[in-house]
Motif scaffolding. Structure first.
Motif, PDB file in Angstrom:
ATOM      1  N   ALA A   1      63.459  41.542  -7.912  1.00 22.59           N
ATOM      2  CA  ALA A   1      62.534  41.142  -6.861  1.00 22.59           C
ATOM      3  C   ALA A   1      63.227  41.198  -5.504  1.00 22.59           C
ATOM      4  CB  ALA A   1      62.009  39.736  -7.138  1.00 22.59           C
ATOM      5  N   LEU A   2      64.511  40.864  -5.494  1.00 16.53           N
ATOM      6  CA  LEU A   2      65.268  40.942  -4.244  1.00 16.53           C
ATOM      7  C   LEU A   2      65.311  42.387  -3.754  1.00 16.53           C
ATOM      8  CD1 LEU A   2      67.054  39.420  -2.201  1.00 16.53           C
ATOM      9  CD2 LEU A   2      69.012  40.084  -3.614  1.00 16.53           C
ATOM     10  N   LEU A   3      65.552  43.317  -4.705  1.00 15.60           N
ATOM     11  CA  LEU A   3      65.562  44.732  -4.345  1.00 15.60           C
ATOM     12  C   LEU A   3      64.228  45.121  -3.738  1.00 15.60           C
ATOM     13  CD1 LEU A   3      67.411  46.312  -7.390  1.00 15.60           C
ATOM     14  CD2 LEU A   3      68.194  46.243  -5.028  1.00 15.60           C
ATOM     15  N   ARG A   4      63.144  44.612  -4.338  1.00 14.50           N
ATOM     16  CA  ARG A   4      61.802  44.912  -3.817  1.00 14.50           C
ATOM     17  C   ARG A   4      61.670  44.331  -2.406  1.00 14.50           C
ATOM     18  NH1 ARG A   4      57.932  47.150  -4.148  1.00 14.50           N
ATOM     19  NH2 ARG A   4      56.239  46.001  -5.103  1.00 14.50           N
ATOM     20  N   THR A   5      62.159  43.107  -2.227  1.00 11.75           N
ATOM     21  CA  THR A   5      62.072  42.476  -0.913  1.00 11.75           C
ATOM     22  C   THR A   5      62.832  43.302   0.120  1.00 11.75           C
ATOM     23  OG1 THR A   5      62.294  40.448  -2.167  1.00 11.75           O
ATOM     24  CG2 THR A   5      62.295  40.243   0.226  1.00 11.75           C
ATOM     25  N   LEU A   6      63.948  43.874  -0.325  1.00 16.35           N
ATOM     26  CA  LEU A   6      64.774  44.638   0.601  1.00 16.35           C
ATOM     27  C   LEU A   6      64.244  46.048   0.808  1.00 16.35           C
ATOM     28  CD1 LEU A   6      68.309  43.503  -0.558  1.00 16.35           C
ATOM     29  CD2 LEU A   6      66.933  42.649   1.327  1.00 16.35           C
ATOM     30  N   GLY A   7      63.122  46.360   0.156  1.00 12.90           N
ATOM     31  CA  GLY A   7      62.482  47.640   0.451  1.00 12.90           C
ATOM     32  C   GLY A   7      62.530  48.667  -0.653  1.00 12.90           C
TER      33      GLY A   7
ATOM     34  N   SER B   1      60.432  52.359 -21.578  1.00 10.45           N
ATOM     35  CA  SER B   1      59.480  52.612 -20.502  1.00 10.45           C
ATOM     36  C   SER B   1      58.466  51.476 -20.364  1.00 10.45           C
ATOM     37  CB  SER B   1      58.773  53.946 -20.724  1.00 10.45           C
ATOM     38  OG  SER B   1      57.963  53.861 -21.851  1.00 10.45           O
ATOM     39  N   LEU B   2      58.164  50.809 -21.460  1.00 11.62           N
ATOM     40  CA  LEU B   2      57.233  49.675 -21.361  1.00 11.62           C
ATOM     41  C   LEU B   2      57.817  48.535 -20.551  1.00 11.62           C
ATOM     42  CD1 LEU B   2      55.463  50.188 -24.565  1.00 11.62           C
ATOM     43  CD2 LEU B   2      54.537  48.402 -23.105  1.00 11.62           C
ATOM     44  N   PRO B   3      59.035  48.070 -20.924  1.00 14.80           N
ATOM     45  CA  PRO B   3      59.668  47.051 -20.084  1.00 14.80           C
ATOM     46  C   PRO B   3      59.837  47.524 -18.641  1.00 14.80           C
ATOM     47  CG  PRO B   3      60.844  47.284 -22.150  1.00 14.80           C
ATOM     48  CD  PRO B   3      59.805  48.339 -22.134  1.00 14.80           C
ATOM     49  N   ALA B   4      60.116  48.822 -18.458  1.00 11.37           N
ATOM     50  CA  ALA B   4      60.311  49.336 -17.098  1.00 11.37           C
ATOM     51  C   ALA B   4      59.033  49.188 -16.279  1.00 11.37           C
ATOM     52  CB  ALA B   4      60.748  50.802 -17.149  1.00 11.37           C
ATOM     53  N   ARG B   5      57.898  49.425 -16.917  1.00  8.58           N
ATOM     54  CA  ARG B   5      56.620  49.251 -16.219  1.00  8.58           C
ATOM     55  C   ARG B   5      56.441  47.803 -15.782  1.00  8.58           C
ATOM     56  NH1 ARG B   5      51.801  52.253 -16.812  1.00  8.58           N
ATOM     57  NH2 ARG B   5      50.747  50.275 -17.157  1.00  8.58           N
ATOM     58  N   ARG B   6      56.854  46.895 -16.673  1.00 10.20           N
ATOM     59  CA  ARG B   6      56.709  45.487 -16.340  1.00 10.20           C
ATOM     60  C   ARG B   6      57.598  45.143 -15.128  1.00 10.20           C
ATOM     61  NH1 ARG B   6      57.136  42.550 -21.627  1.00 10.20           N
ATOM     62  NH2 ARG B   6      55.477  44.023 -22.086  1.00 10.20           N
ATOM     63  N   ALA B   7      58.806  45.705 -15.147  1.00  8.30           N
ATOM     64  CA  ALA B   7      59.730  45.444 -14.039  1.00  8.30           C
ATOM     65  C   ALA B   7      59.138  45.951 -12.744  1.00  8.30           C
ATOM     66  CB  ALA B   7      61.061  46.128 -14.305  1.00  8.30           C
ATOM     67  N   MET B   8      58.468  47.104 -12.833  1.00  8.78           N
ATOM     68  CA  MET B   8      57.906  47.735 -11.654  1.00  8.78           C
ATOM     69  C   MET B   8      56.843  46.844 -11.015  1.00  8.78           C
ATOM     70  SD  MET B   8      56.183  51.429 -11.801  1.00  8.78           S
ATOM     71  CE  MET B   8      54.591  50.961 -12.442  1.00  8.78           C
ATOM     72  N   LYS B   9      56.129  46.105 -11.851  1.00  7.66           N
ATOM     73  CA  LYS B   9      55.011  45.320 -11.333  1.00  7.66           C
ATOM     74  C   LYS B   9      55.452  44.003 -10.712  1.00  7.66           C
ATOM     75  CE  LYS B   9      51.446  47.107 -14.392  1.00  7.66           C
ATOM     76  NZ  LYS B   9      50.981  46.900 -15.747  1.00  7.66           N
ATOM     77  N   LEU B  10      56.748  43.738 -10.776  1.00  6.42           N
ATOM     78  CA  LEU B  10      57.284  42.490 -10.257  1.00  6.42           C
ATOM     79  C   LEU B  10      56.977  42.341  -8.770  1.00  6.42           C
ATOM     80  CD1 LEU B  10      58.818  40.679 -12.122  1.00  6.42           C
ATOM     81  CD2 LEU B  10      60.921  41.539 -11.139  1.00  6.42           C
ATOM     82  N   ALA B  11      56.482  41.163  -8.369  1.00  7.27           N
ATOM     83  CA  ALA B  11      56.194  40.931  -6.948  1.00  7.27           C
ATOM     84  C   ALA B  11      57.488  40.525  -6.242  1.00  7.27           C
ATOM     85  CB  ALA B  11      55.170  39.817  -6.804  1.00  7.27           C
ATOM     86  N   PRO B  12      57.669  40.951  -4.991  1.00  9.31           N
ATOM     87  CA  PRO B  12      58.873  40.580  -4.247  1.00  9.31           C
ATOM     88  C   PRO B  12      59.040  39.059  -4.196  1.00  9.31           C
ATOM     89  CG  PRO B  12      57.650  42.229  -3.046  1.00  9.31           C
ATOM     90  CD  PRO B  12      56.807  41.864  -4.223  1.00  9.31           C
ATOM     91  N   LEU B  13      57.922  38.360  -4.216  1.00  9.02           N
ATOM     92  CA  LEU B  13      57.974  36.903  -4.132  1.00  9.02           C
ATOM     93  C   LEU B  13      58.715  36.245  -5.290  1.00  9.02           C
ATOM     94  CD1 LEU B  13      54.657  35.396  -2.800  1.00  9.02           C
ATOM     95  CD2 LEU B  13      56.971  34.539  -2.437  1.00  9.02           C
ATOM     96  N   ALA B  14      58.751  36.958  -6.420  1.00 14.35           N
ATOM     97  CA  ALA B  14      59.371  36.374  -7.615  1.00 14.35           C
ATOM     98  C   ALA B  14      60.816  35.986  -7.347  1.00 14.35           C
ATOM     99  CB  ALA B  14      59.293  37.354  -8.784  1.00 14.35           C
ATOM    100  N   ALA B  15      61.432  36.640  -6.361  1.00  9.97           N
ATOM    101  CA  ALA B  15      62.823  36.330  -6.033  1.00  9.97           C
ATOM    102  C   ALA B  15      62.942  34.895  -5.554  1.00  9.97           C
ATOM    103  CB  ALA B  15      63.321  37.276  -4.959  1.00  9.97           C
ATOM    104  N   LEU B  16      61.872  34.401  -4.970  1.00 10.62           N
ATOM    105  CA  LEU B  16      61.939  33.096  -4.342  1.00 10.62           C
ATOM    106  C   LEU B  16      61.395  31.990  -5.232  1.00 10.62           C
ATOM    107  CD1 LEU B  16      60.561  34.484  -1.010  1.00 10.62           C
ATOM    108  CD2 LEU B  16      62.951  34.195  -1.665  1.00 10.62           C
TER     109      LEU B  16
END
Lengths: 249, 835
Positions: free
Chosen positions: B296-302, B377-392
């Motif tokens: 999620a941090l990676l997502r937050t960072l762009g 690939s299934l777990p990867a899809r789940r990871a992809m859907k992670l919201a940036p907010l989850a980091a917090l």
């Protein structure tokens, strides 16, 4: 001298000659330098100091979570330094309560089971009257069946306080118990802790870096570079802030 | 994102050890299966090729070239043709190889041999002299090394040789040749004779399988010359191949069976790979859950969603590559070791070869990599859907609600119902293919529905077992806090256990049912027939008494078998009857209905045709009674038999009928048969009967069971690695929680016990569910296969099934040891500090 023959004193917790260091040779850090300290019964004591002053290490050692290199720690008439892991575990179960900064509760079980956890681990039943007193004092009656993630941060900390009080331990340790709370909720939790020393006679030792939190305590111990360097009685936010500022000089 | 993925693998290498192990084992299974196939071919080629080792061309009568004409006369390749071929200028040498049987007599014994023409000028018929010289006249032979040693014959000895023409003459052994490694020849003692002598001995069967030819100069020229020769003599059904082509042709003919073995092994490899896939899915699910904040941090960072996904897939790819290469290397090492072992243990099989082809090496690697990446690939899809907010998000969620997709549930129900219906129909109709199809549909269906019943069963049983223990209750809660993960872990084990127990129940029921039908057919446990021995009633009685005193024998009775004269009907001439003593016979026989009375004949009727009420044999009219149980002969009393006019007295023989103790094991029966044969001084095959047949069937089924169970054990092993994996990852995930519990007064021992209980719950419940499914499948499958044979007798091998359960539980316990120790080692302070 065996731990059983130590006389009960007016102090709930006392330590003598406590030393602890981390690392080797060049990276060696002396976290505690021959600390002598005693905590009176039914008092609320705050330990303060800048980062790296050794306040957390002192608390962890006193609570039997970490082992010191040398010295003695007396709680309930027994020297923690002479106990093995299982005996230490029993001490933590029966004589010591904890309130941590965060992650205080086991997420899979509800608030009531969390409060009762140390007693269930010991296989003991709880004193119903005392239980009612504690949860009413902490205002948790409506929340007992909730799982931790259904509770607010303040409610979670209150559950943790209730858990700590329920075993009537010799001492409750708080490690930045309000660090993750907003100031209003934090004040609420701290008031409850102070009330429990005044009304239930509970000994509480708390580590904090927040002068506002420390002002709820009866006594503030000041630490720097692994030693206790000062003490404040009946602190206020102002006196604590001043004392901390003088430490930094 | 590549550097992030690589850094992750480097940082968390320990977390991937188990999954790499699982993928490597799965891939190794596949690679070993393919290597078995290629190595078998190579070994055959090596040994078959022995016959054509130094040859250029092989000519042989080829059925495939013959026209589809009933009047067509097949070409016969004889010495005449070989001589004609030798005369072709392009040909240097030519000889034929034949299968003509004869008999060789030494001073002590007689041996069956194969006769083969050899000529010193013509490569000695492909043989390789070790000692002595080639036969120069019709009184000389050469013999192969191995059999010469066995017959205690050496150069210079004289032996008697009988050919296909039945004439025996004394011949002298003048040479010893190396024994062929050709599996079509190596079993026989090979005698090389001078060509003209061979032609005489072989008589009418003087024909060749192959004519082995060496070209004088160029092979193509020789090939052309041969083609011209064949055309000239109108031998259109004769093929000419190069030696290499012929070997390949022969190997293909012989390896039909190996290909089937490969297919069977591939099915097991597939099971192992599916189980491995589940382990991979689980690992990545856990790893991603642990890294929620980081991702999620990676997502937050762009980081884009796509980038997160590729980062996970790159990790899977790297793991897949490493594990698959490791697996293939493992398989190659294993096969090489096995072949080395064969070389050491069986020196005569020095031609066994390890052969690997590119396909056999590349396919497992590719399959391993694809399986890993697809599973991830299934777990990867789940990871992809992670919201940036989850980091917090401050709190670790207690439990994850992963609802099974509706589509999967619907599909699962449909498959289960359809498959279950087919299975039931197949079982009722007694059709294995239908039942098999039903099983093939319903099992995946049930697995799709596993998320509905596995977590619930784990939790229910966990609570039941825990009682008042806090650690037990926490273990039950922890075991289902992530139902998806628990389901996948348990399913992996469930697959293996279901298949193993299905095979066990099926096998046991098959044994019991065969036992049943054998018991129906054989009214007497054992029959000792004393053929080729003069009938002597007193001696037979003595033998019966002596046998009766052996341990394991309950009753004995004697019989007299002979033929009686009949006129008319199907049995004109001799009619075989067995005369028994009704008193003792009734004690050994299992079915009292076939004890004859005087003047009565018990006829065995399996065909169901009408039998007349009266039958005249040996000049007397007897009452007919019909029975389906068979002693191979019709039964009368001894007195009746003696009152009849008997046929050829030479056909008469006596014997003993035996009833054995009911609870003898297969090995005890085998030993008893040997003992009886010893006491009666007959060959052991003279001792026959239901219990012998039964012991034989049981042994065959037991061996099959052992092999199949061993193959499935690979899948179970991988699944258990999966249990350890899930648990150790869960321990990492729960570091802070476990430290909190320690701080609050949970002893180290209790913590380890808690993890052990969690493992045992998942493993035990998976095994239990697998056993239930396996029993159902096993019984239905056995019914479908065997109900046509006779009355079914359902038996469940409780002991074996209990063993499967115990093994699963113990293995799960073992799986919890390392994670438990790691969790207990951590001091509460360290654990609580972990972010």
């Amino acid at each position: 001298m065996t731990s059983e023959t130590l006389p009960l004193t007016e102090y709930a917790v006392s330590a003598r000659g406590l030393t602890k260091s981390y690392g080797h040779d060049s990276t060696r850090v002396e976290a505690l330098r021959t600390v002598d300290v005693a905590f009176a019964r039914s008092r609320f004591t705050a330990i303060m100091g800048p980062s790296g002053s050794g306040k957390s290490t002192l608390m962890h050692c006193l609570a039997g979570l970490d082992t010191a290199d040398a010295g003695e720690i007396i709680i309930g008439g027994r020297d923690l330094m002479t106990l093995n892991d299982d005996e230490l575990t029993m001490m933590r179960r029966e004589q010591i309560g904890f309130v941590f900064q965060s992650f205080n509760l086991v997420p899979t079980i509800n608030a009531k089971d969390n409060i009762l956890l140390p007693l269930s681990l010991a296989g003991k039943s709880h004193d119903r009257e005392w239980f009612n007193t504690v949860i009413d004092a902490l205002g948790l009656r409506d929340r007992l069946s909730h799982k931790p993630h259904e509770l607010s941060g303040g409610q979670q900390q209150r559950v943790a306080v209730a858990r700590a009080l329920l075993t009537r331990p010799e001492v409750v340790f708080g490690d930045e118990p309000t660090g993750n709370l907003d100031s209003r909720t934090g004040a609420e939790v701290l008031s409850l802790m102070r009330t429990s020393t005044r009304e239930m006679g509970q000994t509480i030792i708390m580590v904090t870096h927040d002068p506002a939190a420390a002002s709820y305590a009866d006594t503030v111990l000041l630490m720097k570079d692994g030693s206790i360097v000062g003490q404040l009685e009946n602190p206020t936010v102002a006196t604590v802030t001043e004392a901390l500022a003088s430490l930094a000089e | 994102m590549l550097h992030v993925a690589l850094a992750n693998i480097k940082t968390y290498a320990r977390r991937y050890i188990a999954v790499i192990l699982a993928v490597a084992i799965g891939t190794a299974f596949l690679a070993a299966t393919l290597a078995v196939n290629t190595s078998t071919r190579a070994t055959l080629k090596n040994s078959l090729g022995d016959t054509y080792k130094n040859a250029d061309l092989v000519a042989f009568q080829d059925w495939e070239l013959a026209p589809d004409d009933p009047d067509f006369k097949y070409t016969e390749l004889g010495l005449k043709q070989v001589q004609q071929i030798r005369e072709l200028p392009q040909i240097s040498t030519a000889y034929g190889t034949a299968f003509v049987s004869g008999e060789l007599r030494t001073a002590d014994d007689g041996y069956g041999v194969m006769l083969q023409p050899v000529s010193a000028e013509q490569n000695l018929g492909g043989m390789e002299l070790l000692e002595g010289r080639a036969p120069l006249n019709s009184n000389e032979i050469i013999l192969d090394d191995e059999h010469a040693q066995k017959m205690l014959v050496s150069v210079g000895d004289t032996v008697g040789l009988t050919g296909a023409d039945s004439a025996t003459r004394d011949v002298k052994v003048v040479g010893i040749q190396r024994t062929s490694t050709d599996p079509m020849l190596s079993g026989y003692a090979l005698v090389g004779m001078q060509e003209s002598a061979w032609e005489k001995s072989a008589g009418e069967s003087a024909q060749f399988q192959n004519i082995v030819i060496d070209a004088r100069d160029s092979v193509p020229a020789a090939q052309q010359a041969l083609a011209a020769y064949l055309a000239e003599h109108r031998m259109i059904d004769v093929s000419v191949m190069t030696a290499d082509e012929k070997v390949i042709n022969d190997v293909a003919m012989l390896t039909d069976g190996t290909d089937q073995l490969t297919i069977v092994l591939l099915v097991f490899a597939l099971v192992a790979l599916v189980v491995t896939g589940l382990v991979v899915v689980n690992t990545f699910n856990v790893v991603i859950a642990q890294r929620t904040r980081e991702l999620a941090l990676l997502r937050t960072l762009g980081a884009k969603r796509q980038q997160i996904r590729s980062s996970v897939l790159i990790e899977a790819l790297v793991i897949g590559v490493v594990a698959s290469l490791l697996g293939v290397a493992l398989a190659v090492a294993l096969m090489a070791g096995l072949i080395q072992l064969v070389h050491v243990m069986v020196p005569s099989m020095s031609y066994a070869t390890l052969a690997l082809n590119t396909t056999g090496l590349v396919v497992p690697v590719v399959v391993g990599i694809l399986m890993t990446v697809i599973a991830a690939s299934l777990p990867a899809r789940r990871a992809m859907k992670l919201a940036p907010l989850a980091a917090l998000r401050p709190f670790d969620a207690a439990s994850v609600k992963n609802r099974a997709g509706k589509l999967r549930i619907v599909f699962g129900i449909l498959l289960t119902l359809a498959g279950g219906g087919l299975l039931a129909w197949g079982a009722i109709a007694g059709s294995l293919p239908i039942a098999f199809g039903g099983g093939l549909l319903s099992f995946p269906g049930i697995l799709m529905l596993a998320s509905l019943f596995v977590p619930a069963s784990v939790f229910g049983i966990g609570k039941l077992v825990a009682g008042r223990s806090v650690a037990g209750k926490l273990a039950a809660l922890n075991a289902v806090r992530n139902p998806g993960r628990t389901t996948a872990t348990a399913t992996a084990l469930l697959i293996g256990v279901t298949l193993v127990s299905m095979i066990m129940v099926g096998g046991q029921t098959a044994k019991a049912s065969l036992n049943n039908s054998i018991a129906g057919e054989y009214p007497v446990d054992l029959t000792v027939s004393l053929y080729e021995r003069a009938v002597n009633e007193a001696k037979t009685q003595d033998l019966a008494r002596e046998l009766g005193s052996l341990d394991g024998i309950e009753e004995t009775s004697t019989f007299l078998a002979g033929s009686v004269e009949t006129k008319g009907g199907d049995n004109e001439g001799g009619f075989s009857l067995m005369g028994v003593d009704p008193q003792t016979f009734s004690k050994v026989v299992l079915d009292q209905n076939i004890v004859p009375e005087d003047g009565q004949i018990i006829r065995f009727n399996t065909g169901g045709e009408e039998q007349p009420k009266k039958l005249t044999v040996g000049g007397r009219e007897l009452d007919v009674k019909v029975s389906s149980a068979s002693l191979f002969q019709d039964l009368v009393t001894k007195d009746t038999l003696e009152s009849l006019k008997t046929g050829d007295a030479a056909d008469e023989y006596a014997g003993v009928l035996i009833k054995v103790a009911p609870d003898l094991s297969n090995s005890e029966i085998t030993a008893l048969v040997e003992q009886i044969a010893d006491v009666a001084n007959v060959e052991s095959y003279m001792v026959s009967g239901g219990v012998v047949e039964n012991a034989m069937f049981s042994q065959v089924i037991d061996v099959l069971l052992a092999i199949v169970s061993a193959l499935l054990a690979v899948a179970v092993l991988i699944a258990l690695i999966g249990v350890a994996n899930t648990l150790s990852l869960s321990v990492l995930e729960r570091t802070r929680e476990n430290s909190l519990l320690r701080a609050l007064g949970l002893k180290k021992k209790q913590l380890r016990a808690m993890l052990a209980q969690e493992a045992v719950l998942i493993g035990g419940v998976a095994a239990l569910l697998g056993l239930v499914l396996g029993v159902v499948y096993g019984l239905l499958g056995a019914h479908a296969t065997l109900s046509a044979i006779g009355e079914m007798s359902y038996e469940i091998p409780w002991l074996q099934l209990a063993l499967v359960l115990v093994v699963s539980i113990v293995a799960a316990l073992l799986a919890s040891v390392t994670p438990g120790r790691r969790a207990a080692k951590l001091s509460p302070v360290q654990g609580l500090a972990t972010e």
